[in-house]
Design a protein around this motif. Sequence first.
Motif, PDB file in Angstrom:
ATOM      1  N   HIS A 125      44.121  30.917  85.515  1.00 64.07           N
ATOM      2  CA  HIS A 125      43.070  31.927  85.356  1.00 64.07           C
ATOM      3  C   HIS A 125      43.324  33.113  86.279  1.00 64.07           C
ATOM      4  CE1 HIS A 125      39.154  33.765  86.345  1.00 64.07           C
ATOM      5  NE2 HIS A 125      38.846  33.520  85.092  1.00 64.07           N
ATOM      6  N   ALA A 170      44.170  24.984  86.289  1.00 67.55           N
ATOM      7  CA  ALA A 170      43.419  25.946  85.482  1.00 67.55           C
ATOM      8  C   ALA A 170      43.010  27.147  86.332  1.00 67.55           C
ATOM      9  CB  ALA A 170      42.182  25.278  84.888  1.00 67.55           C
ATOM     10  N   HIS A 171      42.666  26.904  87.579  1.00 70.33           N
ATOM     11  CA  HIS A 171      42.306  27.983  88.507  1.00 70.33           C
ATOM     12  C   HIS A 171      43.472  28.942  88.689  1.00 70.33           C
ATOM     13  CE1 HIS A 171      41.180  30.254  91.935  1.00 70.33           C
ATOM     14  NE2 HIS A 171      41.541  29.392  92.868  1.00 70.33           N
ATOM     15  N   TRP A 221      36.912  33.002  88.714  1.00 67.05           N
ATOM     16  CA  TRP A 221      36.919  31.531  88.645  1.00 67.05           C
ATOM     17  C   TRP A 221      35.747  30.956  89.428  1.00 67.05           C
ATOM     18  CZ3 TRP A 221      37.838  27.422  92.201  1.00 67.05           C
ATOM     19  CH2 TRP A 221      38.072  26.169  91.594  1.00 67.05           C
TER      20      TRP A 221
END
Length: 307
Positions: free
Chosen positions: A296, A292-293, A268
């Motif tokens: 991921h 989203a981090h 990331w």
Amino acid sequence: MPGISGPGAVTRSTLRQQIADALRDEVLAGRLQPGQEFTVKEIAEQYGVSATPVREALVDLSAQGLLEADQHRGFRVHEYSPADFVEMIEARGLVVDGMFRSLVERFEDTSLIERFEDLAAEGSGTAGAPATTTPPGAARKTAAPTATAPTAAAPANAARPAAAPEAGAAPAAPALPRTVPPRLRPPLDPRTAAKLAGVRRRGEEAQRAASAGDLTVLIGYDLRFWRELSALFGNAYLADFLHRLRVRCWVCAVQQLRRLDDLRGLLWSGHTELVDALARGDIPAARALVAAHHAHSLSLVGRSAGA
């Protein structure tokens, strides 16, 4: 050991912290493997120091969850599972989301909201209009058209039903309460702006390391990035708690990620985007980036565990 020897007196507490930091870095770099055992004597001989600060450092790392103490064998590196990582990410998400929600509350300044409404009224030509002697009944008749049902042709900016999420997509962050429009939020004070610029530079270094697949360098900059960023919220206990949690997340992740031969382009690297979103007061965008981090991270560690 770098930083231990040299001129000047070094207190036991400083030595203890230096040893703890060095051993933590060894674990994060993968040089101390999960399940690897060692004794206080071995570490003391390795760093050329007495046993007391080493024992204290190892106890500290055990309390942080990085090591396990064994009464007869000494200490060993804690071995985490992918399930542990899922729970860590959940905990980390709750902490970070709470921090961002506190920012929302700071932005919800009543005087600014009222000023925004005044500006909106000025734009429509109603603010500051002279009073009239129109009878109340006539006023109601004049205002009536605003309450009529919408016409068949919906306006271009009318709300539309939200699209159903794609299969396997990460859940959307919960809705935020009303916030002050970005253009009316108070500008960052110079000191905070300077600190945020420093955090962004750390983010740039982290992004370069992530792009190159250099996990060891990335971890160092990432931990510093988040520690400095969380310090801006003004709660030292919260910043320290989040730092310790992120260290454990990285220790857990490293045990899985080291199985992959090439990490270039897989890690990331949204650090600067996050800083920019916070700098302009766009909390929903910041929360979306963090979500989203986390998604991921879970995906990558799960992939590594199956490698």
